[in-house]
Each structure stands twice: as structure tokens, then as C-alpha cells.
Write an enzyme that holds these catalytic residues in place. Structure first.
Site, PDB file in Angstrom:
ATOM      1  N   PRO A  90       0.775  -1.241   0.000  1.00 22.98           N
ATOM      2  CA  PRO A  90       0.000   0.000   0.000  1.00 22.98           C
ATOM      3  C   PRO A  90       0.809   1.295   0.000  1.00 22.98           C
ATOM      4  O   PRO A  90       0.226   2.367  -0.079  1.00 22.98           O
ATOM      5  CB  PRO A  90      -0.805  -0.110   1.300  1.00 22.98           C
ATOM      6  N   ASP A 140       2.514   0.480 -11.859  1.00 22.87           N
ATOM      7  CA  ASP A 140       1.349   1.329 -11.629  1.00 22.87           C
ATOM      8  C   ASP A 140       1.761   2.646 -10.992  1.00 22.87           C
ATOM      9  O   ASP A 140       2.880   2.806 -10.485  1.00 22.87           O
ATOM     10  CB  ASP A 140       0.356   0.629 -10.695  1.00 22.87           C
ATOM     11  N   LYS A 187      -2.647   4.455 -14.284  1.00 26.97           N
ATOM     12  CA  LYS A 187      -3.975   4.950 -14.632  1.00 26.97           C
ATOM     13  C   LYS A 187      -4.493   5.748 -13.444  1.00 26.97           C
ATOM     14  O   LYS A 187      -4.279   5.381 -12.296  1.00 26.97           O
ATOM     15  CB  LYS A 187      -4.922   3.789 -14.951  1.00 26.97           C
ATOM     16  N   GLY A 201       0.095  -1.586  -7.204  1.00 29.01           N
ATOM     17  CA  GLY A 201      -0.044  -1.120  -5.842  1.00 29.01           C
ATOM     18  C   GLY A 201      -0.995  -2.014  -5.053  1.00 29.01           C
ATOM     19  O   GLY A 201      -1.913  -2.615  -5.605  1.00 29.01           O
ATOM     20  N   GLY A 202      -0.761  -2.105  -3.745  1.00 33.03           N
ATOM     21  CA  GLY A 202      -1.620  -2.937  -2.900  1.00 33.03           C
ATOM     22  C   GLY A 202      -1.431  -4.406  -3.194  1.00 33.03           C
ATOM     23  O   GLY A 202      -0.312  -4.898  -3.335  1.00 33.03           O
ATOM     24  N   ASP A 203      -2.540  -5.120  -3.294  1.00 33.68           N
ATOM     25  CA  ASP A 203      -2.516  -6.536  -3.676  1.00 33.68           C
ATOM     26  C   ASP A 203      -2.995  -6.656  -5.116  1.00 33.68           C
ATOM     27  O   ASP A 203      -3.860  -5.902  -5.560  1.00 33.68           O
ATOM     28  CB  ASP A 203      -3.419  -7.354  -2.757  1.00 33.68           C
ATOM     29  N   ILE A 210      -7.067  -7.371  -5.649  1.00 29.34           N
ATOM     30  CA  ILE A 210      -8.133  -6.559  -5.060  1.00 29.34           C
ATOM     31  C   ILE A 210      -8.290  -5.265  -5.866  1.00 29.34           C
ATOM     32  O   ILE A 210      -7.410  -4.411  -5.860  1.00 29.34           O
ATOM     33  CB  ILE A 210      -7.837  -6.212  -3.587  1.00 29.34           C
ATOM     34  N   ALA A 228      -4.524  -2.434   0.366  1.00 23.71           N
ATOM     35  CA  ALA A 228      -4.648  -1.117   1.002  1.00 23.71           C
ATOM     36  C   ALA A 228      -5.483  -1.166   2.277  1.00 23.71           C
ATOM     37  O   ALA A 228      -5.173  -0.476   3.258  1.00 23.71           O
ATOM     38  CB  ALA A 228      -5.255  -0.124   0.018  1.00 23.71           C
ATOM     39  N   MET A 278     -11.245   3.477  -3.706  1.00 23.87           N
ATOM     40  CA  MET A 278     -11.471   4.349  -4.869  1.00 23.87           C
ATOM     41  C   MET A 278     -12.814   5.080  -4.794  1.00 23.87           C
ATOM     42  O   MET A 278     -13.501   5.254  -5.791  1.00 23.87           O
ATOM     43  CB  MET A 278     -11.401   3.538  -6.167  1.00 23.87           C
TER      44      MET A 278
END
Length: 280
Positions: free
Chosen positions: A13, A36, A59, A91-93, A96, A122, A173
Site C-alpha cells: 500500500p 502502476d 492509470k 499497488g496494494g494486492d 483486489i 490497502a 477508490m
């Protein structure tokens, strides 16, 4: 010619120390890294093979310069067919709220070998660094990971269920639509002892945590622009933050993650070369 391989890797994260050992091992071997936006500069500088080519394919919602998923898929395919070890760094996993399905289908349909390396998503990072256990005896025994970036993806019936469940709700998000999230939950009479936490830039040196009662949100936070990325936690467990928080808010609006860099010329050149090779 020997086909290369694609490794779909989670970066965690934000905090560069939260990346996995396996992820680092692949980054140190990579020929190409497609990264990313929500991957820290520190991770790229600290762990990536110095001889590797790093291509930013970030993105960002409604941001000019975002790279299309179609172009990312094409690059994964092209570099693998050039016998490269490609790390797709997310980013994160990786599983997910990412576009991993599109990428997996591209690889599988073209018989490209791949691996998936999981990581800290995250929600887990944000909750830990805010001192908010996502489940806690007597408060919540389940968690739901959700998103509400468009107003038509959650039905009225589901809003009613969300307002009445004792599950901890985690919205990814959704900071730009948070006013609507709160309005829907209040409209459906969510319990007043369920609090809301907005965690900006979780696990980074610029983390901020905002806590508010949902029925006081309109007066205190409505219309606020939160720094991206921001994660929202709603439920009784949010009350634990006051007792167990271990980080002080930075009270800054600076960005830890750089915005989409808009380097579309370089990406366009790569895609034209791929088109010329007949890959897309």
C-alpha cells in the site's frame, strides 16, 4: 525462440518495507518492470534490478495521460515474446480492485507463462497504520471490500443491507463519491455508533486519518477533496482508532505518489512497434 515470463507482483500500500521478499526477488531479476502509479519511488529505487527498464503505465480516474488497459496488455505480451522476464508491478494486492483479470486472460490466451505474487492490500495496511482492527470481538466479525466510483454500481436494496450490517465496510477508490456514500447510509438509518474514517495516503510518511460520525459528516467533511489515494472504513471498529492509533497525522496535502506522468509519447512509440510486429 524461448518465451519469457510475466510475474504479476503486489507492491503493497505504500510503505516500501511492506513489500514481500518474493516480490523483491523478482524485481531484482526483472528485465522489464511495468509499474502502476501507486507504487512508491522508494520501491523502484531500492529493489528493482538496475539494468531493468522501468515503464510507468499508471492509470488515474479522469486523468489525462492515463495508459489504457489494452496498451498494457499488449506490452505484457510483446515483452514476454521477446524472452524477457516482465514484472507487472501493482499497488496494494494484485487481486483486489485491479485489472488482473484482463491481464491474466491476455497471458493465458497467448500461452505466456506467469506467476502471481500477493501482497498487503490497502485495506489491511490502512487499518493497521490507523490502529483500527477490521474485526474485533463485540464490534465486527466480518469485513466487506467495496468500491463506489460510479453511482450505478450499488442498488438501493444493497445500500439498505450495508446500512444494517455489522460488517466493517471498506471502500476503495470512493473518496470522490464519499458524499453520496454517506448520504445513502444515513438515508437507510445506519446506526449512529458506526463511525467513518478516511485514511489518506495510508502507510506513507504523509498519512492522515479523519474520523467523523456519519450523522455529522455533512457539517464536518462534506465536499472535502481528499489526497489520493484515500481509503474509507465505516463501522463500529473505527472507534478503536482513538485508543490504538500509533501514528500522528502529518496534516499535509502534499502527494506521496506522483500523478500520472503523461509520458504518452514513449508509450505510443512502444505500441506502434508492437502494432508493426503484428501483435495487436
Amino acid at each position: 525462440m524461448t518465451t519469457g515470463k510475466v510475474i504479476l507482483v503486489a507492491a503493497g500500500p505504500g510503505d516500501p518495507d511492506l513489500i514481500t521478499v518474493k516480490a523483491v526477488r523478482y524485481l531484482q531479476k526483472a528485465d522489464i518492470v511495468l509499474t502502476d502509479r501507486l507504487v512508491s519511488k522508494e520501491i523502484l529505487e531500492r529493489y528493482v534490478n538496475k539494468a531493468a527498464e522501468i515503464i510507468c503505465v499508471g492509470k488515474q480516474y479522469n486523468a489525462e495521460g492515463s495508459i489504457s488497459q489494452t496498451d498494457i496488455n499488449a506490452m505484457l505480451l510483446q515483452y514476454a515474446l521477446e524472452s524477457k522476464l516482465v514484472v507487472r508491478l501493482k499497488g496494494g494486492d494484485v487481486s483486489i480492485f485491479s485489472n488482473i483479470l484482463d491481464e491474466l486472460e491476455t497471458l493465458a490466451n497467448n500461452n505466456i507463462p506467469y506467476e502471481i505474487v500477493p501482497g498487503v492490500t490497502a485495506a489491511l495496511g490502512a487499518a493497521a497504520y490507523a490502529g483500527i482492527p477490521l474485526t474485533a470481538r463485540g464490534l465486527s466479525t466480518s469485513v466487506r471490500f467495496l468500491t463506489y466510483y460510479k453511482s450505478d454500481i450499488v442498488t438501493d436494496a444493497y445500500w439498505k443491507e450495508l446500512a444494517n450490517t455489522n460488517d466493517t465496510l471498506v471502500f476503495y477508490m470512493s473518496s470522490s463519491t464519499l458524499d453520496k456514500v454517506v448520504a445513502k447510509l444515513v438515508e437507510n438509518n445506519i446506526d449512529s455508533d458506526k463511525l467513518l474514517a478516511v485514511i489518506e495516503q495510508a502507510t506513507t510518511p504523509l498519512q492522515n486519518v479523519r474520523i467523523v460520525n456519519l450523522y455529522e459528516y455533512e457539517a464536518q467533511l462534506k465536499g472535502t477533496t481528499f489526497v489520493s489515494p484515500s481509503l474509507v472504513i465505516i463501522g463500529k471498529v473505527v472507534s478503536l482508532h482513538e485508543k490504538f492509533s500509533w501514528l500522528i497525522n502529518t496534516e499535509t496535502k502534499d502527494n506521496y505518489f506522483k500523478a500520472v506522468n503523461g509520458d504518452t509519447d514513449a508509450i505510443t512509440k512502444i505500441i506502434k512497434e508492437i502494432e508493426h510486429a503484428g501483435r495487436i
